[in-house]
Design a protein around this motif. Structure first.
Motif, PDB file in Angstrom:
ATOM      1  N   ASP A  86      92.658  38.183  53.117  1.00 17.94           N
ATOM      2  CA  ASP A  86      91.485  39.053  52.999  1.00 17.94           C
ATOM      3  C   ASP A  86      90.203  38.261  52.778  1.00 17.94           C
ATOM      4  N   HIS A  87      90.354  36.928  52.771  1.00 16.92           N
ATOM      5  CA  HIS A  87      89.190  36.058  52.588  1.00 16.92           C
ATOM      6  C   HIS A  87      88.611  35.717  53.966  1.00 16.92           C
ATOM      7  N   SER A 162      90.016  54.120  47.436  1.00 20.01           N
ATOM      8  CA  SER A 162      90.999  53.037  47.341  1.00 20.01           C
ATOM      9  C   SER A 162      92.408  53.525  46.984  1.00 20.01           C
ATOM     10  N   ASP A 163      92.520  54.637  46.244  1.00 17.71           N
ATOM     11  CA  ASP A 163      93.869  55.163  45.942  1.00 17.71           C
ATOM     12  C   ASP A 163      94.564  55.584  47.235  1.00 17.71           C
ATOM     13  N   ALA A 195      89.212  40.875  47.079  1.00 13.40           N
ATOM     14  CA  ALA A 195      88.471  40.483  48.297  1.00 13.40           C
ATOM     15  C   ALA A 195      87.737  41.683  48.891  1.00 13.40           C
ATOM     16  N   PHE A 196      88.337  42.866  48.762  1.00  9.57           N
ATOM     17  CA  PHE A 196      87.628  44.060  49.256  1.00  9.57           C
ATOM     18  C   PHE A 196      86.298  44.187  48.511  1.00  9.57           C
ATOM     19  N   GLU A 197      86.385  44.033  47.188  1.00  5.04           N
ATOM     20  CA  GLU A 197      85.165  44.198  46.377  1.00  5.04           C
ATOM     21  C   GLU A 197      84.130  43.104  46.665  1.00  5.04           C
ATOM     22  N   SER A 201      83.497  45.552  50.891  1.00  3.25           N
ATOM     23  CA  SER A 201      82.669  46.670  50.424  1.00  3.25           C
ATOM     24  C   SER A 201      81.153  46.408  50.543  1.00  3.25           C
ATOM     25  N   PRO A 202      80.671  45.175  50.221  1.00  2.34           N
ATOM     26  CA  PRO A 202      79.227  44.947  50.346  1.00  2.34           C
ATOM     27  C   PRO A 202      78.694  45.073  51.778  1.00  2.34           C
ATOM     28  N   THR A 203      79.592  45.041  52.784  1.00  3.02           N
ATOM     29  CA  THR A 203      79.101  45.129  54.168  1.00  3.02           C
ATOM     30  C   THR A 203      78.858  46.580  54.603  1.00  3.02           C
TER      31      THR A 203
END
Ligand SMILES: Nc1ncnc2c1ncn2[C@@H]1O[C@H](COP(=O)(O)OP(=O)(O)O)[C@@H](O)[C@H]1O
Ligand SMILES: Nc1ccn([C@@H]2O[C@H](COP(=O)(O)O)[C@@H](O)[C@H]2O)c(=O)n1
Length: 299
Positions: A86-87, A162-163, A195-197, A201-203
């Motif tokens: 996820d990186h 996310s759930d 990695a999502f956070e 998510s910022p994108t």
């Protein structure tokens, strides 16, 4: 063969004497948010899924095809669920950029298939991608890399809580990706969620349209389908050299996130008006959000 209708010449897709360059749509969102399902629905509603690959006006590519090859040590880690897929470093950014620019130049490209069970690309099982009229490019980090982000004419973000995403990822990874429950949960907590956070998510802020609830949001999907259909109709009327993307870039600019109608063609204006009018007509909150008003529509 009629020289005005050669399907492919020197790796270029040529139709009626014109090089066909696609309208590129990026579809980002967290893991299991429904990116592939949204793309599938768009393709289905545009009647593309029953067509042969070469005849399709709309094609879909996954960012998974651009995972980079792993070293032996990384492969061993991946087998134990200890590699961070996820990186951004897990991807081959250069290949992704080169492939998309080739498609934008009207070239036919070949991309490898990804195998989640072996965590590797299958280089001898290539998928041929014809430029088509519209290319959907979906993946968790398609808006992360600035150079790649700038290539998109339109950016969609599938926003599912996310759930729900975790609840969908667990059975999918067990059934389809050959994982066991412990491994899926460990990987999720160690790599996927942080990695999502940090990276995905910022994108969301770069998206032109945010689709809450993914494929359940039939209204948003319908709007996007209508918009693409307008584009395809425009192309079949005027050909690819007078594409809506080019006209849009003349008529819509947005330094500060506002729509500005300049000297573009009437069809572009009509398409845009229809899309934005439909959005305004929907009073229910949370169907479609316009964040940056097509800042990147056309180059
Ligand atoms: N609206 C939905 N309702 C129920 N299940 C869904 C929905 N959207 C997707 N799924 C399921 O969730 C999983 C992840 O969806 P997918 O579209 O592959 O997500 P992504 O491409 O974002 O990883 C798949 O098993 C898919 O069938
Ligand atoms: N070998 C791999 C490669 C990727 N993943 C996970 O896939 C996710 C991205 O795909 P989605 O369809 O869910 O968007 C990403 O979160 C990676 O963790 C993997 O598990 N193994």
């Amino acid at each position: 063969m009629d020289s005005t209708n050669i399907p492919s010449l020197n790796n270029l897709k040529i139709e009626n004497g014109e090089i066909k360059t696609p309208f590129l749509i990026g579809v980002a969102g967290g893991t299991a948010s429904g990116k592939s399902t949204v793309c599938k629905r768009i393709m289905e509603q545009l009647g593309q899924t029953e067509m042969d690959q070469e005849q399709r006006q709309v094609v879909c590519i996954s960012q998974d095809s651009f995972y980079r090859d792993l070293t032996a040590a990384e492969e061993a880690k991946a087998k134990k669920g200890l590699f961070n897929f996820d990186h951004p470093d897990a991807f081959n950014e250069e290949l992704m950029y080169n492939t998309l620019t080739m498609l934008l130049k009207g070239k036919i490209v070949e991309i490898p298939t990804y195998d989640y069970r072996t965590n590797s690309l299958i280089h001898d099982k290539k998928q041929t991608i014809y430029p088509a009229d519209v290319v959907l490019f979906e993946g968790i980090l398609v808006f992360y890399f600035p150079q790649i982000r700038d290539l998109f004419h339109m950016k969609l973000f599938v926003d599912t809580d996310s759930d729900t995403r975790l609840a969908r990822r667990v059975p999918r990874d067990i059934k389809e990706r050959g994982r066991d429950l412990d491994q899926v949960l460990n990987q999720y907590m160690t790599f996927v969620k942080p990695a999502f956070e940090e990276f995905c998510s910022p994108t969301k802020k770069f998206a032109d349209v945010i689709i809450p609830r993914g494929a359940d949001n039939t209204v948003a999907i319908h709007l996007i389908v209508q918009h693409i259909q307008d584009f395809l109709d425009d192309r079949s009327k005027h050909g690819s050299s007078t594409s809506l993307a080019i006209k849009m870039s003349n008529c819509v600019t947005s330094e500060n996130g506002q729509l500005m109608i300049g000297g573009g063609g009437g069809d572009a204006f009509r398409a845009l008006r229809r899309f934005s009018t439909l959005c305004k007509e929907i009073s229910t909150e949370g169907n479609v959000f316009f964040e940056r008003n097509f800042r990147n529509f056309g180059h």
